[in-house]
Structure formats: structure tokens, C-alpha cells
Design a protein around this motif. Sequence first.
Motif, PDB file in Angstrom:
ATOM      1  N   UNK A   1       0.812  -1.233  -0.257  1.00  0.00           N
ATOM      2  CA  UNK A   1       0.029  -0.056   0.423  1.00  0.00           C
ATOM      3  C   UNK A   1       0.946   1.308   0.644  1.00  0.00           C
ATOM      4  N   UNK A   2       2.140   1.180   0.902  1.00  0.00           N
ATOM      5  CA  UNK A   2       2.569   3.130   0.779  1.00  0.00           C
ATOM      6  C   UNK A   2       2.829   2.810  -0.692  1.00  0.00           C
ATOM      7  N   UNK A   3       4.502   1.829  -1.117  1.00  0.00           N
ATOM      8  CA  UNK A   3       4.874   2.382  -3.340  1.00  0.00           C
ATOM      9  C   UNK A   3       3.267   3.034  -3.138  1.00  0.00           C
ATOM     10  N   UNK A   4       2.266   3.200  -3.822  1.00  0.00           N
ATOM     11  CA  UNK A   4       1.276   3.976  -4.144  1.00  0.00           C
ATOM     12  C   UNK A   4       0.892   4.654  -3.874  1.00  0.00           C
ATOM     13  N   UNK A   5       0.517   4.884  -2.291  1.00  0.00           N
ATOM     14  CA  UNK A   5       0.357   5.948  -1.545  1.00  0.00           C
ATOM     15  C   UNK A   5       1.436   6.825  -1.598  1.00  0.00           C
ATOM     16  N   UNK A   6       2.451   6.696  -1.631  1.00  0.00           N
ATOM     17  CA  UNK A   6       3.910   7.828  -2.153  1.00  0.00           C
ATOM     18  C   UNK A   6       3.605   7.914  -4.014  1.00  0.00           C
ATOM     19  N   UNK A   7       3.163   7.523  -4.580  1.00  0.00           N
ATOM     20  CA  UNK A   7       3.111   7.795  -5.695  1.00  0.00           C
ATOM     21  C   UNK A   7       1.824   8.909  -5.490  1.00  0.00           C
ATOM     22  N   UNK A   8       1.068   8.426  -4.885  1.00  0.00           N
ATOM     23  CA  UNK A   8      -0.205   9.491  -5.025  1.00  0.00           C
ATOM     24  C   UNK A   8       0.388  10.655  -4.865  1.00  0.00           C
ATOM     25  N   UNK A   9       1.021  10.830  -3.715  1.00  0.00           N
ATOM     26  CA  UNK A   9       1.264  12.211  -2.737  1.00  0.00           C
ATOM     27  C   UNK A   9       2.486  12.938  -4.104  1.00  0.00           C
ATOM     28  N   UNK A  10       3.035  12.086  -4.154  1.00  0.00           N
ATOM     29  CA  UNK A  10       4.367  13.175  -4.808  1.00  0.00           C
ATOM     30  C   UNK A  10       3.577  13.665  -6.416  1.00  0.00           C
ATOM     31  N   UNK A  11       2.761  12.786  -6.792  1.00  0.00           N
ATOM     32  CA  UNK A  11       1.755  13.735  -8.131  1.00  0.00           C
ATOM     33  C   UNK A  11       0.907  14.204  -7.643  1.00  0.00           C
ATOM     34  N   UNK A  12      -0.229  14.503  -6.395  1.00  0.00           N
ATOM     35  CA  UNK A  12      -1.035  15.727  -6.408  1.00  0.00           C
ATOM     36  C   UNK A  12      -0.437  16.343  -5.097  1.00  0.00           C
ATOM     37  N   UNK A  13       0.242  15.837  -4.346  1.00  0.00           N
ATOM     38  CA  UNK A  13       0.327  17.204  -3.362  1.00  0.00           C
ATOM     39  C   UNK A  13       2.442  17.406  -3.194  1.00  0.00           C
ATOM     40  N   UNK A  14       3.138  16.533  -4.710  1.00  0.00           N
ATOM     41  CA  UNK A  14       4.536  16.827  -4.492  1.00  0.00           C
ATOM     42  C   UNK A  14       5.432  16.997  -3.344  1.00  0.00           C
ATOM     43  N   UNK A  15       5.317  15.736  -2.804  1.00  0.00           N
ATOM     44  CA  UNK A  15       5.968  15.037  -1.413  1.00  0.00           C
ATOM     45  C   UNK A  15       5.577  13.182  -1.231  1.00  0.00           C
ATOM     46  N   UNK A  16       7.321  13.241  -0.919  1.00  0.00           N
ATOM     47  CA  UNK A  16       7.027  11.792  -0.684  1.00  0.00           C
ATOM     48  C   UNK A  16       7.390  11.470   0.295  1.00  0.00           C
TER      49      UNK A  16
ATOM     50  N   UNK B   1       2.671  11.546 -19.977  1.00  0.00           N
ATOM     51  CA  UNK B   1       1.767  12.890 -18.788  1.00  0.00           C
ATOM     52  C   UNK B   1       1.958  11.762 -17.273  1.00  0.00           C
ATOM     53  N   UNK B   2       1.722  12.630 -16.177  1.00  0.00           N
ATOM     54  CA  UNK B   2       1.537  11.709 -15.040  1.00  0.00           C
ATOM     55  C   UNK B   2       0.352  11.345 -14.835  1.00  0.00           C
ATOM     56  N   UNK B   3      -0.774  12.478 -15.568  1.00  0.00           N
ATOM     57  CA  UNK B   3      -1.549  11.928 -15.165  1.00  0.00           C
ATOM     58  C   UNK B   3      -2.584  11.187 -14.567  1.00  0.00           C
ATOM     59  N   UNK B   4      -1.717  10.209 -16.192  1.00  0.00           N
ATOM     60  CA  UNK B   4      -2.892   8.735 -15.970  1.00  0.00           C
ATOM     61  C   UNK B   4      -1.865   8.191 -14.320  1.00  0.00           C
ATOM     62  N   UNK B   5      -1.143   7.879 -14.626  1.00  0.00           N
ATOM     63  CA  UNK B   5      -0.258   7.133 -13.587  1.00  0.00           C
ATOM     64  C   UNK B   5      -1.320   7.890 -12.354  1.00  0.00           C
ATOM     65  N   UNK B   6      -1.274   8.982 -11.602  1.00  0.00           N
ATOM     66  CA  UNK B   6      -2.144   9.901 -10.507  1.00  0.00           C
ATOM     67  C   UNK B   6      -3.429   8.834 -10.224  1.00  0.00           C
ATOM     68  N   UNK B   7      -3.866   8.878 -11.402  1.00  0.00           N
ATOM     69  CA  UNK B   7      -5.553   7.544 -11.207  1.00  0.00           C
ATOM     70  C   UNK B   7      -5.314   6.772 -10.605  1.00  0.00           C
ATOM     71  N   UNK B   8      -4.034   5.498 -11.617  1.00  0.00           N
ATOM     72  CA  UNK B   8      -4.105   4.486 -11.372  1.00  0.00           C
ATOM     73  C   UNK B   8      -3.083   4.619  -9.565  1.00  0.00           C
ATOM     74  N   UNK B   9      -2.149   5.577  -8.975  1.00  0.00           N
ATOM     75  CA  UNK B   9      -2.215   5.123  -8.038  1.00  0.00           C
ATOM     76  C   UNK B   9      -3.751   5.488  -7.378  1.00  0.00           C
ATOM     77  N   UNK B  10      -4.142   5.687  -7.042  1.00  0.00           N
ATOM     78  CA  UNK B  10      -5.800   6.304  -6.387  1.00  0.00           C
ATOM     79  C   UNK B  10      -6.240   4.555  -6.718  1.00  0.00           C
ATOM     80  N   UNK B  11      -6.225   4.149  -7.170  1.00  0.00           N
ATOM     81  CA  UNK B  11      -6.856   3.002  -7.593  1.00  0.00           C
ATOM     82  C   UNK B  11      -6.455   2.982  -6.804  1.00  0.00           C
ATOM     83  N   UNK B  12      -5.076   2.107  -6.888  1.00  0.00           N
ATOM     84  CA  UNK B  12      -4.165   0.980  -6.041  1.00  0.00           C
ATOM     85  C   UNK B  12      -4.482   1.210  -4.615  1.00  0.00           C
ATOM     86  N   UNK B  13      -4.117   2.515  -4.636  1.00  0.00           N
ATOM     87  CA  UNK B  13      -4.560   3.335  -2.675  1.00  0.00           C
ATOM     88  C   UNK B  13      -5.924   2.608  -2.090  1.00  0.00           C
TER      89      UNK B  13
END
Length: 507
Positions: free
Chosen positions: A130-145, A303-315
Motif C-alpha cells: 500500500x505504501x508504494x502507491x500511496x507515495x506515488x499518489x502523494x508525489x503526483x498530487x501534492x509533491x511530497x513523499x 503525462x503523469x495524470x494517468x499514473x495519478x489515477x492508477x495510484x489512486x485506484x491502487x491505494x
Amino acid sequence: MPRTGLRLKSPDLLVAESGADLEGHGLKRTLGPFQLVCFGVGAIVGTGIFVGLSDTVAEAGPAVLVSFVLAALTCVFTAFSFAELGSAMPVSGSSYSYAYAALGERAAFLVGWCLLLEYGVSVSAVAIGWGQYLNELLENTVGVRIPAALADAPGHGGVVNVPAVVVMLLAAVLLVRGVRESARATAAMAVIKVGILVLFCAIAFTAYDAGNLSPFAPEGLGGIGAGASLAFFSFIGFDAISTAGEEVRNPRRNVPLAILVTLGCVALLYCLVSVAAIGAMPWEQVGGKPAALSLIVDHATGSAFGSTVIALGAVVAIASVVLAVMYGQTRILLSMSRDGLVPRVFARVSPRTSTPVANTWIVAVVFAVPAAVVPLDVVLDMTVIGTLAIMAVVNVCVLSLRRSQPGLRRSFRVPFSPWSPLLGVALSLYLMSGLPLVTWVQFAVFLAVGALVYSRYGRPRSRLAASPEAQPPGGTLPDGTPAGGSPTSGEPSNGDPSAAPRPSVGA
């Protein structure tokens, strides 16, 4: 049923004892077929496909599709067996209870011991991912890890995996509130993650290149087999449906239906995802990469938009698996506690929420420890070998009960028996053979410890051995008839509204 050295427990008695805990508080039948299918999808679709796909690709190359098909076939044959047994014994114990009726108490305890791997250890593995994709989502949305020290296990650049612990504690909070609330949350998350995987396929197929599938099996049959063993982890959880047997309306119909519908839908979805992933990107660039689905979407869209959606789905997906699998573990321990094989605290059900509150918190805290400090690959292989061993046993249980209990009421019957259960056993053993030797050694030690725990703790405290009459609480079935009656009577129990016998399905 006559006493034997095996300490067999009749299916009739298992169902009769399922109505209440040792203090008279029972689980409630609140789940319908749609909620049960969503629960099954919630238990299956998660780390295995969102995180583990890249490891399977690394083993099998483009032949990952064949690996997924082999893993799915193993599950299909075993799903038939779970469906038959679940329709005959709609109880919380799942494969533990089936083994108690077919193979005896010692085998049942060892199955329950292995279920600690399938449910308890696997929930740790799922939480780690879970943590792998949570970091991906945080980085793509708010720019933090989250710093690596707080997001990874020791040996992988971290000190403690805090996200893994957090998701397990959040799941425990939801589970103790009540099964209805948990079911609603699981249904919502199941719809979201299936939608996102369908979106992934749509995006990945826009970059499809048939040349990426050649050579198709670069690692040969050995790679396909090893890949199938890893792909099998993606299907773990469909049998969790059978652990809800005491909380399902009309369980003799809805439990087998939900098992088969869930597995069919998930197998089709996984095959589509694997083909789309390999078609969109060369397998060498996918194999072994973390957050592989996000990587593929970024490659396909630029782009990074698609991966943000995938990261949200994974979380969302992985959180729902933690919820569903933790639920299954608590119900297994509840059944074992009723039988006296584990401490009584696991059987206590809250009269206010109709949930095993202490049981849930113990499971959450105990299995949060490996989630926090153990690398994913270490717990994954042990989860797979334990689950495959259980599936082999469940198929054997069908064959055994067909012989010893031919008149047992079965709303669903395994087609093509005995060949279907035998194939389930053979395929389970085949996938086990693809696991490393060190995993086999660890599993042997694990079983030896389980046998020791049973002989020193479980066997002396067995309620079945202690009670010559082996009567359930109150001495009667929930419909008022004496317990221990003929298993061929077909009477309803534990609030099961399906009073009239139904015609059997299958061979």
C-alpha cells in the motif's frame, strides 16, 4: 457421528454451533449476493495485480498471460470445491471447518494454522504494498513523499513501514463498527478499483505493439511455472467469501454463487490487464519495477495524470483487500476459538456491534508487526505456499465427504467429480513446486510448530473431546430440533431463510 481417532465433527454440528459465541452473542445475517460479490472482489483485487504484476512479468516475460491462466485454472477447480462445501456448511470457519468434518481435528487445526499465512501474513503483505502507491499518489498530487525510513522495511532502505501499520489499524476500526458498514465500504472500493483497472486497459491498449510479445516465452516453461506461482498471489482471497457464511442471507445459494461469479470476473480482468501491460511496453522494462501500472500509463500517455489515477485506484484497492482479508482472519479464529483450539477471547462477539471486537484488534496489532518490518518478497512466498496447501486440502475434503456423507445437503455440487477436485489438487501441488527451496523449508518448520501447538494447547482443550454428547449451546438447532440430527435432513439453521431443499447443481 461415531467417535474416531480423527475426532471428526459432523457438518450438522458445525452449522448448529455457528449461531452464537460462547457467551450467547451471535453474528447477524446482513449480506446479500451483490455485497458478497463486492466483498470477494475486495478480497482479491489489490497488491497482487497492482504491485505483484511486475514480478510475475520478470519471471515469465510476455507469457505472463499463460501464468495468469494457469493460476486462474487452479483457483477455478478449487472454487468449485469451496462452492460445494460452502453450500453444505455455511459457517465462518471456511476450510478449517471443512477439514474438521472431513479429515478430523488435527488436520483442521493445521489448516487453521496455515490460514494464518493465507489471511494473517497475506494481510501484512498487502499492507506493505500500500505504501508504494500511496507515495506515488502523494508525489503526483501534492509533491511530497513519505521518507524512505518511514515507508520501507529494514533491508530495503527503511526502518519501519508506517503506511502499512496505518492501513491495518484503519481497517480494524471499520471492522469493529459492524459488518454492514464494512460491506458498504468494501462495495464502494470494489467498484472504484475495477473501474480504474478497466481504465488502465483502455489507456494501455492505445500504445499496444504486438512486437512486445515476441519472443513470447523467453524464460521457457520454467519461467511460466514460476510466474504462475507468483500470479497465484493475485487470486488469493476468493475463498474469503466462505468465511462470511454466518453473515449472509440465504447462504446455501449465495455463497457458491458469489464465489464463482467473483472468480470468473477477476480472472477475465487480470488476463486483460496482463495483455494490455505487455503490449504497451517491452517486458524487460516492466519486470521488477515498482508501481508498474503507473509506469505503463505514463509511457502510454506521456503525462503523469494517468499514473495519478492508477495510484489512486491502487491505494483504494489495497485498502479494501486489507479490510476483507482481515475480516476473514477474524472469522477463522472465531470458529477455532468456539472449538477450544485457540483462546476463548477470539470467540467473544460484541452484543452491540455483533462483531468480534477483541479478536479484530488482536489480529490488527499482531500482523501489523511483520507489515512494519518485513520486506514484501519474504512474506509473499510463505503466503502462496500456505494458500496452495489449503486449496489442495479443500479439494481432498470434497472427495472425502462425498464418500463419508453422501446424503449431505449440497445446494451446489462440483461438476465432473472426482476429476475436478483431483485436478485442483494436482495444479496446487504443481504451483507449489515452482516455489524456492527455502520457502519449503520455512513452511515445514511452520507446520512443525503448528503441530506442537496443537498437541500442547489445542488437543487438551478441545470442546469436541471434552463433551461426549458434543451438543451445541442450548442443545438444539436454531429451528428447535435436537442437534446432531441426520445431516441429510436439509433443515435450515442459524437463521437461514432457505427452509425448503433446493435442487442440486452440477454433477
